[in-house]
Write an enzyme that holds these catalytic residues in place. Sequence first.
Site, short mmCIF file in Angstrom:
data_model
loop_
_atom_site.label_atom_id
_atom_site.label_comp_id
_atom_site.label_asym_id
_atom_site.label_seq_id
_atom_site.Cartn_x
_atom_site.Cartn_y
_atom_site.Cartn_z
N ASP A 143 0.18 5.09 1.17
CA ASP A 143 0.11 5.92 2.37
C ASP A 143 0.08 5.05 3.63
O ASP A 143 -0.78 4.18 3.76
CB ASP A 143 -1.14 6.81 2.33
CG ASP A 143 -1.17 7.72 1.13
OD1 ASP A 143 -0.78 8.88 1.25
OD2 ASP A 143 -1.59 7.24 0.05
N ASP A 172 0.88 -1.16 0.00
CA ASP A 172 0.00 0.00 0.00
C ASP A 172 0.92 1.22 0.00
O ASP A 172 2.12 1.10 0.30
CB ASP A 172 -0.88 -0.04 1.25
CG ASP A 172 -1.81 1.16 1.36
OD1 ASP A 172 -2.33 1.60 0.32
OD2 ASP A 172 -1.98 1.66 2.49
#
Length: 235
Positions: free
Chosen positions: A14, A12
Amino acid sequence: MRTIPPSGVLFDLDGTLLDTAPDLAAALNRLRCAHGESELPLEAIRPTISQGSPGMLNLGFGRTLDDPLYPALNQRFLDLYREFIAVETVLFPGMGEVLAYLEANCIRWGVVTNKPGWLTEPLMKALNLWSRAACVVSGDTLSKRKPDPEPLWYACEQMGVAPGQSLYVGDAERDMQAGKQAGMIALVAGFGYLGTEDRPEEWGADGFLEQPADLFGWLGAVEVGIATRALDLNK
């Protein structure tokens, strides 16, 4: 049970690969100031970042997705963020070493994020990561996004690796849902933007990473079908 090193690792963005909290918080506070509101501390904003704009704007303005003022507020927030997208954003401590190890050992890595492409690409380029990643799948690359597994399958296809021989690392429940449905080993980035109400022990993850360096324990040999490091239920 035979063991193999992973062929690919997906992150992922952020709260997992990058600590984007300072720049996102700054954008939210600029927007609050423009509306005559005082700034919020980073510590208050940080846990909402994995929820995306809905979580941050709900915190900052009490506006939800069904609010008629939300679309304009959201667009202004994203525009402010794009203007200063990589001022204080950095790789999480130790993540640089993880990426260097992956590249040195020919383990392909990429990004699967729900962040829209018009923000993902300039951010990755600003951090000199765009050309290093084997693939980058943004929230609008496909018609579906996490927690649907399709973006992870697509990323594996782009990297030329099998989902069953890959890891996915993320800091939100939807990341674990997507990873498990995709047939990948799913690991919680405990150093990311988990809030006090999050219960990662209930997410069905295969493991919990206190820091990026914990990934090294998963990169030497991963047992097929059974994680070699159980999720600590006391986390």
